[in-house]
Structure formats: structure tokens, C-alpha cells
Design an enzyme around this catalytic site. Structure first.
Site, PDB file in Angstrom:
ATOM      1  CG  HIS A 286       6.803  39.868  35.435  1.00  0.00           C
ATOM      2  ND1 HIS A 286       5.445  39.201  35.536  1.00  0.00           N
ATOM      3  CD2 HIS A 286       7.587  39.158  34.025  1.00  0.00           C
ATOM      4  CE1 HIS A 286       5.359  38.991  34.081  1.00  0.00           C
ATOM      5  NE2 HIS A 286       6.118  39.627  33.734  1.00  0.00           N
ATOM      6  CD  GLU A 300       9.437  37.537  33.029  1.00  0.00           C
ATOM      7  OE1 GLU A 300       8.849  36.280  33.580  1.00  0.00           O
ATOM      8  OE2 GLU A 300       8.848  37.805  32.421  1.00  0.00           O
ATOM      9  CG  HIS A 353       8.040  40.588  29.820  1.00  0.00           C
ATOM     10  ND1 HIS A 353       7.016  39.993  31.189  1.00  0.00           N
ATOM     11  CD2 HIS A 353       7.457  42.094  29.844  1.00  0.00           C
ATOM     12  CE1 HIS A 353       6.579  41.351  31.293  1.00  0.00           C
ATOM     13  NE2 HIS A 353       6.409  42.463  30.848  1.00  0.00           N
ATOM     14  CD  GLU A 420       7.937  37.462  26.937  1.00  0.00           C
ATOM     15  OE1 GLU A 420       8.714  37.128  27.499  1.00  0.00           O
ATOM     16  OE2 GLU A 420       6.947  37.805  26.987  1.00  0.00           O
TER      17      GLU A 420
HETATM   18 ZN   LIG Z   1       6.639  38.403  32.191  1.00  0.00          ZN
END
Ligand SMILES: [Zn+2]
Length: 470
Positions: A286, A300, A353, A420
Site C-alpha cells: 500500500h 496499514e 502487509h 501478514e
Molecule cells: Zn495489505
């Protein structure tokens, strides 16, 4: 009254249950009386990082207090890694109850500081600026043996400047802030005024790999790594540590792992030859107008970038190539991330992430269909290595490694994984995701996981690189 009492009990309970990290990193020192605008803050915190200056139990440095002879011996002794164990000395006024007795004894043995003819050391007497000049000259072998020569050496090397009135003020007592500035400059040329260092010799690294540190002890963090057979320029010596320059890296190495003279051509070792061929791509997910998941006051994109930048700094100057798909808060399309990785000649790709959706724990994805990215086996191995380290580092719920049909994995042409870290919308996970301490632990885990993968792939011993984060 009752209410007030209850409030106090409540506060105590809160303190008792405050979530504390399981393993504290060495706490960054902070002095309440040395704030961000203090003129000597850089030098004082630099010395504090190496535990060369210590604050009081109440967290104060007392920068304006005069330096005593005992304090001066201790500070200089710590820069030289002297044994400071309190012990009996030859001086009748320095018993082993004196905190600096060990340093005083060693400093006297090394002819850095002298006692008085009457058999005293006068540990509580203030140090003058003139005495300081002589102390520093003797401690770091700068060559000035008389007061005027010692002052001249300090000025010439950018360690001390004269006072505004043109004198050196040699009879004036020196305050702790100024002493810290002079000592920091004396040991680390980067703090000097107009540092101009010339090589005093050449040497060759004899350890399989050698950490280059910010200061002359293992208390200081590593800024780079040199390998067996690499040549260094010796610029300056502090006790058993040398300040060296090599391959764009500048800092301190232990002299125990240097031998005199230049390296033989072709003497480079296998580990260096290997890491030099490898480029690691880190992809913080992102960015820009795309914040990623948002919850608990966290974005995030910021977490991903913070962790990625920390991974970058761990790999910097290790010999590995390291590149980030973004280093600032900008939007990069998925296809741009993949093409960047290929252009850089990446050998592994790690996308970072933060999860959302109500679960908890850590998971790592790799792409299992070989049609586009042929590195399925390696990707799975890389995912397992990083996942294991992350779960350990955060004591997180292990959601395992998973196959995922994700653009940055599928369209890539190198071993590629997507981690993640945790769930931004889960309070327990979010506390770690938003904490600089835990972000650092995640970065170290990713660094270690990548090394684990490379150790499996190459069969080489990466111990010196593991040591950087211990
Ligand atoms: Zn993400």
C-alpha cells in the site's frame, strides 16, 4: 477520600497489568535534563549508547555539573574498555568502595592520569580544561605531551576549539556536557569539527566476517559488515578498537580481527562472494492514497513501511543488495512493484502487509502454481523460514504458510512471499503492530528468516550476520 483511594488502587492495577514486552531491548537511554535542543545532546547520547556515560538513577545527566577526577577516569576508562571492577588502589583516598576505583587504577597503570606526590588521587577534585586536554592526548595517543602541545593537538584534530576570547581556559573546571563533547570527538571522528582523517595504515580482516560498529565496544550497534580478506584503511585507534574505512563503510572494528598490511588479491572469501550476488527486494504494501487496512488508530501502509525500512537498515552494508519498492508514503501499483523487483535483479521478494478481518496471528503466503513464477519450492521454503521467525519473535498465533494467488507473488520471477504480520483490527495484535519496539522485532525476524533461507540454499555459515541482531 474513598474515591481518591480507589483511584490510586486503580492506577496501581493499571501499572501492574500494563503490557510489557517479553524481552526488552536495551532501553534507549534518556536524560530528563538533556532535551532535544541541548547543544551537546548528540555527543552525550552517543556516549550513553555505549554505556560510556551513565545517568543518575533518577534519569539525569547533570550536564552543567563539573567533572571530578574520578568521573573523568571512569568515562575515559570505559571508552578504552578497561576493567572497571571496583578494587583497592595504590591511593590512600581511593578505596574499593569508590565507584571509579577500578578505572582509576587502570588509568594510572596506563599512564593516562597520575596521582599526587602525597600518595593521594583526590578523586573529588574538579578536572580543569587543561587537564582534560592532557588526559585525552594520553588516552588516545594523540601526541601532545605538554599542555600547549596537547591543546594544539585537540584544535588541529577538530576535537576542541578555543574559547571566544582566544584562550583555551586551561585553568577553568570543565562541565560534564563539554567533557562529553570532547570525549565523543576524541573517539569518533564523525563528531569532530571539519574531520579530515588520513590513513595511518592498511590492514586485512581475518574473521570470516566482522561487524563494523558505531563506537569502540560491542555495546554499539553495527553499521556494516566486512569479510575475511577485505582490506581496510586504518584511520584512528581507540584502545583495542580501530576506526576504519572500507567499501564505503566507516566505523569501529575490533583490532583482534585485523592483521597488518593489505590483502592479497583474490583472497576474498566464499561468504562475501555469495552475498554480493544476492539482492533482496522488500515490498511495503500500500502507500499514498491507499492506506490498506485501518483500525485502532493505525494505518496499514505506515506499519508496513516502518518494518520495511528497519529490514533495510539491517541488511545495509552487509554485502547483500537491498532495495525497497517504496521508501516513502507513495502509491506504487502492484505491477510497478513486480517490474521494480525484476529491474533490480532481485533474488528474493518479501512483501510486508498487515491483516484485517477479525482473526489474530501471523501468516505468510507464497504462490504455488508454477505457470508464471517458477520458484514454487524456494518460495515455500522462504515463507516457512520467515513465518517461523515472525511467530517466535512476536509469540504470535501461528496461522501457518498458505498458498495465495496474489499479483506480487504470481507475476514475479524470483522466490516471493507476502507476510501478514498481524491483525490491525484485533486489539492484542494492534498493540504490537503500532509499537516501534515490536516493529523492530518483526524486522529482525524477517532479516533472520531471509538468512535462514539463504543458509539452506547455499550451505554457507551466516553466523556473523546472525550476530548483528543478537
Ligand atoms: Zn495489505
Amino acid at each position: 477520600m474513598m474515591k481518591k483511594k480507589l483511584w490510586i488502587v486503580f492506577c496501581l492495577l493499571m501499572l501492574a497489568t500494563w503490557p510489557a514486552p517479553l524481552h526488552h531491548a536495551k532501553a534507549a537511554p534518556y536524560f530528563y535534563d538533556v532535551g532535544t535542543t541541548h547543544r551537546a545532546k548528540n555527543e552525550i547520547y552517543y556516549l550513553a549508547e555505549g554505556q560510556i556515560v551513565l545517568g543518575s538513577l533518577s534519569g539525569r545527566f547533570y550536564p552543567a555539573k563539573y567533572v571530578t577526577r574520578a568521573e573523568a577516569a571512569a568515562i575515559i576508562g570505559r571508552t578504552l574498555n578497561f576493567n572497571g571492577e571496583p578494587r583497592a588502589t595504590r591511593f590512600k583516598d581511593v578505596g574499593k568502595g569508590n565507584f571509579a576505583s577500578g578505572y582509576i587504577q587502570e588509568a594510572v597503570e596506563h599512564n593516562i592520569i597520575n596521582g599526587y606526590r602525597d600518595g593521594t588521587f583526590r578523586p573529588d577534585q574538579f578536572v580543569t580544561r587543561g587537564e582534560m586536554a592532557l588526559l585525552i592526548n594520553r588516552a588516545y595517543s594523540l601526541g601532545g605531551t605538554t599542555l600547549s602541545a596537547a591543546v594544539q593537538q585537540l584544535k588541529m584534530r577538530g576535537i576542541a576549539e578555543g574559547k571566544a576570547d582566544g584562550t583555551f581556559g586551561e585553568d577553568e573546571p570543565i562541565i560534564r556536557a563539554d567533557f562529553a563533547v570532547f570525549v565523543a570527538r576524541a573517539i569518533n571522528p564523525q563528531y569532530r569539527v571539519n574531520p579530515q582523517l588520513s590513513s595511518i595504515g592498511e590492514a586485512t580482516v581475518t574473521a570470516s566476517a566482522l561487524n563494523v560498529r558505531k563506537g569502540p565496544s560491542t555495546n554499539y550497534g553495527a553499521v556494516g559488515l566486512l569479510y575475511r580478506g577485505q582490506s581496510v584503511d586504518l584511520l584512528h585507534v581507540v584502545g583495542n578498537w580501530a576506526y576504519v574505512r572500507s567499501s564505503g563503510i566507516e566505523g569501529f572494528v575490533s583490532r583482534a580481527y585485523l592483521s597488518g598490511g593489505a590483502a592479497e588479491p583474490g583472497e576474498n572469501n566464499e561468504l562475501l562472494d555469495y552475498v554480493r550476488t544476492q539482492t533482496i527486494i522488500i515490498d511495503p504494501g500500500h502507500g499514498g492514497y491507499d492506506p490498506g487496512a485501518v483500525a485502532n488508530g493505525l494505518l496499514e501502509k505506515e506499519i508496513n513501511l516502518n518494518v520495511a525500512l528497519k529490514v533495510k537498515s539491517l541488511f545495509e552494508n552487509t554485502g547483500f543488495g537491498i532495495a525497497l519498492t517504496r521508501e516513502t508514503d507513495v502509491f506504487v501499483p502492484l505491477s510497478g512493484r513486480v517490474s521494480f523487483a525484476k529491474e533490480q535483479g532481485g533474488d528474493v521478494f518479501v512483501s510486508i502487509h498487515t491483516n484485517a478481518g477479525g482473526g489474530t496471528g501471523t501468516e505468510t503466503y507464497y504462490y504455488s502454481a508454477a505457470a508464471t513464477n517458477p520458484y514454487v519450492e524456494q518460495s515455500e521454503k522462504l515463507a516457512q523460514c520467515i513465518q517461523k521467525r515472525l511467530v517466535e519473535a512476536w509469540n504470535a498465533v501461528d496461522r501457518g504458510t498458505k498458498r495465495g494467488n496474489l499479483h506480487v507473488l504470481r507475476e514475479n520471477s524470483m522466490p516471493a512471499v507476502l507476510v501478514e504480520l498481524g491483525f490491525i483490527d484485533r486489539k492484542e495484535d494492534a498493540e504490537k503492530l503500532g509499537s516501534p519496539y515490536w516493529q523492530e522485532q518483526a524486522a529482525k525476524a524477517i532479516y533472520l528468516g531471509i538468512l535462514d533461507y539463504y543458509a539452506l540454499e547455499s550451505g554457507l555459515d551466516f553466523q556473523p550476520l546472525y550476530d548483528r541482531v543478537q
